[in-house]
Design a protein around this motif. Structure first.
Motif, PDB file in Angstrom:
ATOM      1  N   LEU A 111      -0.548   5.629   4.381  1.00 50.79           N
ATOM      2  CA  LEU A 111      -0.754   6.860   3.602  1.00 50.79           C
ATOM      3  C   LEU A 111       0.372   7.860   3.874  1.00 50.79           C
ATOM      4  O   LEU A 111       0.949   8.434   2.944  1.00 50.79           O
ATOM      5  CB  LEU A 111      -2.100   7.501   3.949  1.00 50.79           C
TER       6      LEU A 111
ATOM      7  N   ASN B  37       0.829  -1.213   0.000  1.00 50.56           N
ATOM      8  CA  ASN B  37       0.000   0.000   0.000  1.00 50.56           C
ATOM      9  C   ASN B  37       0.861   1.260   0.000  1.00 50.56           C
ATOM     10  O   ASN B  37       0.524   2.250  -0.645  1.00 50.56           O
ATOM     11  CB  ASN B  37      -0.906   0.011   1.231  1.00 50.56           C
TER      12      ASN B  37
ATOM     13  N   LEU C  56      -9.721   9.154   0.321  1.00 48.93           N
ATOM     14  CA  LEU C  56      -8.512   8.391   0.647  1.00 48.93           C
ATOM     15  C   LEU C  56      -8.641   7.766   2.039  1.00 48.93           C
ATOM     16  O   LEU C  56      -8.197   6.654   2.284  1.00 48.93           O
ATOM     17  CB  LEU C  56      -7.318   9.355   0.600  1.00 48.93           C
ATOM     18  N   LEU C  57      -9.285   8.523   2.943  1.00 41.80           N
ATOM     19  CA  LEU C  57      -9.408   8.041   4.322  1.00 41.80           C
ATOM     20  C   LEU C  57     -10.402   6.888   4.450  1.00 41.80           C
ATOM     21  O   LEU C  57     -10.357   6.127   5.407  1.00 41.80           O
ATOM     22  CB  LEU C  57      -9.836   9.187   5.251  1.00 41.80           C
ATOM     23  N   VAL C  58     -11.329   6.769   3.494  1.00 38.20           N
ATOM     24  CA  VAL C  58     -12.292   5.669   3.592  1.00 38.20           C
ATOM     25  C   VAL C  58     -11.824   4.417   2.844  1.00 38.20           C
ATOM     26  O   VAL C  58     -12.545   3.438   2.769  1.00 38.20           O
ATOM     27  CB  VAL C  58     -13.714   6.051   3.099  1.00 38.20           C
ATOM     28  N   CYS C  59     -10.618   4.467   2.273  1.00 42.62           N
ATOM     29  CA  CYS C  59     -10.120   3.238   1.654  1.00 42.62           C
ATOM     30  C   CYS C  59      -9.330   2.448   2.717  1.00 42.62           C
ATOM     31  O   CYS C  59      -8.928   3.010   3.731  1.00 42.62           O
ATOM     32  CB  CYS C  59      -9.295   3.551   0.414  1.00 42.62           C
ATOM     33  N   PRO C  60      -9.153   1.156   2.487  1.00 39.59           N
ATOM     34  CA  PRO C  60      -8.614   0.322   3.575  1.00 39.59           C
ATOM     35  C   PRO C  60      -7.171   0.615   3.988  1.00 39.59           C
ATOM     36  O   PRO C  60      -6.744   0.122   5.023  1.00 39.59           O
ATOM     37  CB  PRO C  60      -8.715  -1.106   3.015  1.00 39.59           C
ATOM     38  N   ALA C  61      -6.420   1.389   3.214  1.00 40.79           N
ATOM     39  CA  ALA C  61      -5.031   1.680   3.594  1.00 40.79           C
ATOM     40  C   ALA C  61      -5.009   2.388   4.950  1.00 40.79           C
ATOM     41  O   ALA C  61      -5.849   3.244   5.213  1.00 40.79           O
ATOM     42  CB  ALA C  61      -4.371   2.550   2.534  1.00 40.79           C
ATOM     43  N   SER C  62      -4.049   2.013   5.798  1.00 36.07           N
ATOM     44  CA  SER C  62      -3.983   2.641   7.116  1.00 36.07           C
ATOM     45  C   SER C  62      -3.365   4.032   7.007  1.00 36.07           C
ATOM     46  O   SER C  62      -2.722   4.373   6.014  1.00 36.07           O
ATOM     47  CB  SER C  62      -3.150   1.782   8.062  1.00 36.07           C
ATOM     48  N   ARG C  63      -3.550   4.810   8.075  1.00 33.27           N
ATOM     49  CA  ARG C  63      -2.999   6.179   8.076  1.00 33.27           C
ATOM     50  C   ARG C  63      -1.475   6.137   7.958  1.00 33.27           C
ATOM     51  O   ARG C  63      -0.878   6.966   7.294  1.00 33.27           O
ATOM     52  CB  ARG C  63      -3.400   6.910   9.365  1.00 33.27           C
TER      53      ARG C  63
END
Lengths: 404, 248
Positions: free
Chosen positions: A237, A5, A227-234
């Motif tokens: 990102l 990711n 971007l925040l609602v996709c499964p990638a963690s903070r």
């Protein structure tokens, strides 16, 4: 954390960055053109101007010229001075100097007397008035002084001859200085002063736009929430964005080093002709290796701080106003290489940016203290990791991300 | 399936003190159903949807989406929802295809899965002719279709749509309305917020009227109408929140 990711974010952000003209300018064009413009362009203009002033015949008013025809005659020997002896009024002379119509005024006192035995402190004193805020006037003051000193020597020599004393008595010994530094060392000293400062500053400018664009810019355009609602963690990102910013900074720094080296060693460069003559200059390849090793944590630290700061802004403009003070915070430690007397030591190796600035300066004059290089490298990485940690924490704050 | 039980979210504000943005909200939305959160600006719609999409963390209450808990299984929840809002932006220097590929990768789609899904979406939303154009060259309607494609690239069973037609002209709005109707037909669970009564009337199977963070009234459109002896949803809204309807 999924590394894949991080790289997905990195690839997308980098594609976005290289399509942005503003970023391209500060990341690629600026580091390439700044050194040629500075040294060849600006440097050339200054050098040309200096040479012109040196050869120009500058007007000088002599007040009281009739008090010493010998001095007037001596000064007229100097082609660089245009002696005006037709003005006798102090006020007029002062005004002309203030208006830059003349470059200096020489005042010969009444009853000026060249004979040491009969003159006193008043009648043997010549005064030069000049304007120190004007570079040309300063130069003319030096020309005048040199001519008058030469004339004084002639007067002394003829007086000694008259008395049958050998002139050599005036000069019981000679002093000669010899520069033992090789031209390569001298080039290194100049580069070592300028390059760390410029490279750190350019790393900053090269990464600024991408850092702002990926954080505050993303909020402003309304893409952050998706971007925040996709499964990638903070963390994923932030790391993706951080690596993109760091890459931008590294590209800028590498281009800056290459451009500066090419510029400095280019024939006709003022930097070189001024100090090392036509000598062959070679930089130790190890210097370049050290520069690149140290640029990595510098770019990382700057990128992490920029991301952590810019994410707090709601818009591009707001982010810019937050970033300007950081530029100043970066400039001061980066200036360490230029400050005289500040040397790299264990204590300095822990001060971010100062450490890299000083170690790079040493590297350019052939000093490689691996202990300090290691300390600076790791301490910078620890600071960068801390800044990333802060950036991730900020990225988790609802109020910061969603302008609540 | 979305289940919301006693959900609350508070914000503290220097001037206004503690604000109850969402106050003890409960509702349910089943597959094949469109649930509409209807309320004016500032009613708590967006905050509710953000809580559901895991962007915000609830202060109390329980939310589960496809049986995943929004607090403890937020990553799984995000994997199962498609989120779209009216002010969703796009990366303007990227093309639609590049944006879709980016989000597909973040949702964990393999390359062949992405290609297959992209073909379906291109056909469904008719975006093929401008898929490779940078999005800043697209019209508002075209951008909105790319945004829809982005929200469903991973084929989520649940759609959370926050005022998706806000600021759009009637043609661009139509693409959203058609998309919602089709998604309902495909058995998706759809939560939709709006302040436009007509949209709610036309699209929603069930409606919750939200005001000052509380659900004042909920039920099917016909159940609600029966309670208030009027067909006009706007009148019903004013009565539900305890206000007089406008005279004209």
């Amino acid at each position: 954390m999924k590394l894949s990711n991080v790289f997905v974010v990195y690839n997308k952000e980098f594609l976005d960055v290289i399509r942005d003209r503003r970023t391209l300018f500060s990341m690629i064009l600026l580091p390439i053109i700044v050194f040629p413009v500075m040294t060849l362009g600006l440097g050339g203009v200054i050098a040309g101007q200096m040479e012109k002033m040196e050869h120009r015949s500058s007007p000088v008013v002599v007040l009281g010229s009739s008090n010493s025809p010998e001095i007037i005659a001596a000064l007229r020997q100097n082609d660089g001075l245009q002696i005006i002896d037709s003005i006798h009024d102090r006020g007029v002379a002062e005004r002309m100097l203030a208006d830059h119509a003349i470059q200096a005024v020489l005042l010969v006192p009444d009853h000026f007397n060249l004979d040491v035995e009969t003159s006193d402190s008043e009648t043997s004193k010549l005064s030069i008035w000049y304007d120190k805020s004007d570079a040309e006037s300063e130069l003319v003051e030096r020309k005048l002084r040199r001519s008058l000193q030469d004339f004084r020597t002639t007067v002394v020599e003829s007086a000694l001859l008259e008395r049958g004393i050998p002139v050599e008595l005036l000069m019981p010994f000679e002093i000669s200085s010899e520069n033992q530094a090789s031209s390569s060392q001298m080039a290194g000293a100049v580069l070592g002063m300028l390059l760390p400062y410029m490279v750190i500053l350019l790393t900053m400018t090269g990464s600024t736009y991408s850092a702002i664009d990926m954080t505050a810019g993303e909020k402003e355009r309304g893409t952050m929430e998706t971007l925040l609602v996709c499964p990638a963690s903070r963390l994923e990102l932030v790391l993706g964005k951080f690596l993109t910013t760091m890459t931008a900074g590294m590209i800028t720094a590498i281009l800056a080093v290459v451009s500066m080296s090419v510029t400095v060693f280019a024939p006709g460069s003022m930097l070189m002709s001024g100090m090392a003559g036509e000598a062959q200059i070679a930089i130790d390849p190890m210097t370049i290796v050290v520069a690149f090793i140290l640029l990595i944590p510098v770019a990382a630290l700057i990128a992490a701080v920029l991301i952590a700061v810019a994410i707090n802004a709601r818009s591009y403009k707001e982010a810019q106003s937050y970033v300007y003070p950081i530029i100043i915070l970066v400039i001061f430690p980066a200036l360490a290489s230029i400050l005289p007397g500040v040397e790299a030591d264990v204590r300095m190796a822990f001060i971010p940016l100062v450490n890299v600035s000083l170690i790079l300066k040493n590297a350019f004059i052939g000093i490689f203290d691996w202990h300090l290089i290691g300390l600076a490298f790791f301490s910078s990485f620890v600071y960068a990791a801390f800044a990333i940690f802060i950036a991730v924490r900020i990225f988790q704050r609802e109020s910061v991300l969603l302008r609540i | 399936m979305i289940t919301v039980e006693n959900l609350s979210k508070y914000f503290s504000d220097k001037k206004r003190g503690v604000i109850k943005a969402v106050d003890d909200v409960s509702f349910q939305c089943k597959p094949g159903e469109v649930y509409g959160l209807l309320g004016p600006n500032g009613a708590g719609k967006t905050t509710t949807l953000r809580l559901l999409s895991t962007v915000l963390r609830p202060d109390s209450g329980k939310v589960s989406i496809c049986d995943y808990d929004v607090i403890n299984q937020s990553s799984e929840v995000r994997q199962h929802i498609g989120f779209l809002s009216g002010d969703t932006g796009l990366y303007r220097r990227l093309s639609g295809r590049e944006i879709l590929r980016y989000f597909a990768a973040l949702y964990g789609l393999k390359n062949h899965q992405f290609k297959q899904r992209l073909d379906e979406i291109v056909e469904l939303l008719e975006i093929g002719s401008y898929l490779d154009t940078k999005t800043d060259k697209l019209s508002t309607g075209q951008k909105q279709r790319i945004s829809i494609a982005r929200s469903v690239i991973h084929n989520p069973p649940v759609l959370i749509l926050d005022e998706p037609t806000a600021g759009l002209d009637i043609i661009a709005s139509k693409s959203i309305i058609d998309f919602i109707s089709r998604a309902r037909g495909n058995g998706k669970t759809i939560l939709f917020s709006t302040h436009v009564m007509r949209e709610a009337e036309r699209l929603c199977d069930r409606i919750g009227i939200i005001h000052e963070g509380k659900i004042k009234l909920q039920g099917t459109v016909s159940e609600i109408r029966a309670q208030f002896t009027t067909d006009d949803l706007e009148h019903i809204f004013f009565k539900a929140v305890g206000m007089e309807p406008p005279a004209i």
